[in-house]
Design a protein around this motif. Structure first.
Motif, PDB file in Angstrom:
ATOM      1  N   PRO A 134       8.420  15.445 -21.730  1.00 38.44           N
ATOM      2  CA  PRO A 134       7.554  14.320 -21.762  1.00 38.44           C
ATOM      3  C   PRO A 134       6.656  14.298 -22.929  1.00 38.44           C
ATOM      4  N   MET A 135       6.213  15.596 -23.044  1.00 40.71           N
ATOM      5  CA  MET A 135       5.228  15.905 -24.178  1.00 40.71           C
ATOM      6  C   MET A 135       6.091  15.769 -25.480  1.00 40.71           C
ATOM      7  N   ALA A 136       7.273  16.287 -25.703  1.00 39.28           N
ATOM      8  CA  ALA A 136       7.949  16.130 -26.900  1.00 39.28           C
ATOM      9  C   ALA A 136       8.275  14.790 -27.120  1.00 39.28           C
ATOM     10  N   GLU A 137       8.598  13.808 -26.144  1.00 39.56           N
ATOM     11  CA  GLU A 137       8.690  12.641 -26.164  1.00 39.56           C
ATOM     12  C   GLU A 137       7.600  11.789 -26.680  1.00 39.56           C
ATOM     13  N   ALA A 138       6.359  12.025 -26.058  1.00 44.50           N
ATOM     14  CA  ALA A 138       5.292  11.198 -26.638  1.00 44.50           C
ATOM     15  C   ALA A 138       4.676  11.695 -27.912  1.00 44.50           C
ATOM     16  N   ILE A 139       5.126  13.146 -28.523  1.00 44.82           N
ATOM     17  CA  ILE A 139       4.809  13.173 -29.688  1.00 44.82           C
ATOM     18  C   ILE A 139       5.496  12.689 -30.861  1.00 44.82           C
ATOM     19  N   ALA A 140       6.811  12.903 -30.337  1.00 42.94           N
ATOM     20  CA  ALA A 140       8.000  11.939 -31.395  1.00 42.94           C
ATOM     21  C   ALA A 140       7.725  10.544 -31.190  1.00 42.94           C
ATOM     22  N   GLU A 163       7.350  16.252 -10.796  1.00 43.06           N
ATOM     23  CA  GLU A 163       6.073  15.407 -10.839  1.00 43.06           C
ATOM     24  C   GLU A 163       5.478  15.391 -11.996  1.00 43.06           C
ATOM     25  N   PRO A 164       4.925  14.313 -12.332  1.00 44.03           N
ATOM     26  CA  PRO A 164       3.945  14.004 -13.552  1.00 44.03           C
ATOM     27  C   PRO A 164       2.896  15.382 -13.570  1.00 44.03           C
ATOM     28  N   SER A 165       2.666  15.530 -14.934  1.00 47.27           N
ATOM     29  CA  SER A 165       1.777  16.718 -15.179  1.00 47.27           C
ATOM     30  C   SER A 165       0.510  16.406 -15.707  1.00 47.27           C
ATOM     31  N   LYS A 179       7.085   8.737 -16.302  1.00 45.45           N
ATOM     32  CA  LYS A 179       7.653   8.759 -14.978  1.00 45.45           C
ATOM     33  C   LYS A 179       9.083   9.690 -15.108  1.00 45.45           C
ATOM     34  N   PRO A 180       8.688  10.749 -14.620  1.00 45.54           N
ATOM     35  CA  PRO A 180      10.095  11.804 -14.575  1.00 45.54           C
ATOM     36  C   PRO A 180      11.158  11.222 -14.055  1.00 45.54           C
ATOM     37  N   ARG A 181      12.495  11.581 -14.827  1.00 44.90           N
ATOM     38  CA  ARG A 181      13.831  11.003 -14.851  1.00 44.90           C
ATOM     39  C   ARG A 181      14.517  12.151 -15.138  1.00 44.90           C
ATOM     40  N   THR A 182      15.771  12.076 -14.334  1.00 43.49           N
ATOM     41  CA  THR A 182      16.855  13.025 -14.652  1.00 43.49           C
ATOM     42  C   THR A 182      17.896  12.541 -15.557  1.00 43.49           C
TER      43      THR A 182
END
Length: 160
Positions: free
Chosen positions: A24-30, A49-51, A69-72
């Motif tokens: 999710p960090m990588a997604e948000a940065i990209a 769980e979200p961090s 929101k975490p997902r698989t």
């Protein structure tokens, strides 16, 4: 020019173990840097769980990661399919899953070994520093790799 230099990336998927910290960090940065020119998503092999630490470290540089929101991978595939030009795996387990996906997907896979800051022990500041280090490392690699018109750096391997 070889094929790797000509191929333009239109979509990227970041994958880690639980889609709660690294991907999710990588997604948000990209999305922050390339969201207008690239389709970006993230998923995990499992769902965690979200961090709050991940969201805090992103907020320090003006990126909102609080709504993630975490997902698989399976959930992402059900909801919208897995049609990505590039899959970036950030953990060994995620890399194995990404390689399995290429049996049925025509996507390039890159492995960017990224430490899990969630296992860091110590004071709040020490833990947050571990998250900042991951954030900064991902930011550097993402900006280097996803600049359109720039080929992947020849030394963009595990040591980068």
């Amino acid at each position: 020019m070889d094929e790797a230099r000509q191929k333009r990336i239109h979509s990227v998927l970041f994958v880690c173990a639980m889609n709660s910290v690294r991907s999710p960090m990588a997604e948000a940065i990209a999305r922050h840097y390339f969201g207008k020119s690239l389709y970006v998503q993230s998923a995990g092999v499992r769902k965690g769980e979200p961090s709050g630490f991940a969201a805090s470290s992103l907020a320090e540089i003006g990126i909102d990661g609080s709504k993630h929101k975490p997902r698989t991978l399976e959930e992402l595939e059900e909801w919208e399919g897995l049609n990505f030009d590039l899959i970036v795996s950030l953990s060994p387990e995620a890399h194995h899953a990404a390689l399995e996906l290429t049996r049925t997907l025509a996507a390039d896979v890159e492995y960017w070994p990224t430490p899990d800051p969630a296992i860091t022990q110590g004071s709040r500041e020490q833990v947050l520093d571990a998250y900042r280090n991951v954030r900064d490392g991902l930011m550097y690699r993402i900006r280097l790799r996803l600049r359109q018109g720039s080929p992947k750096s020849p030394d963009d391997g595990e040591g980068a």
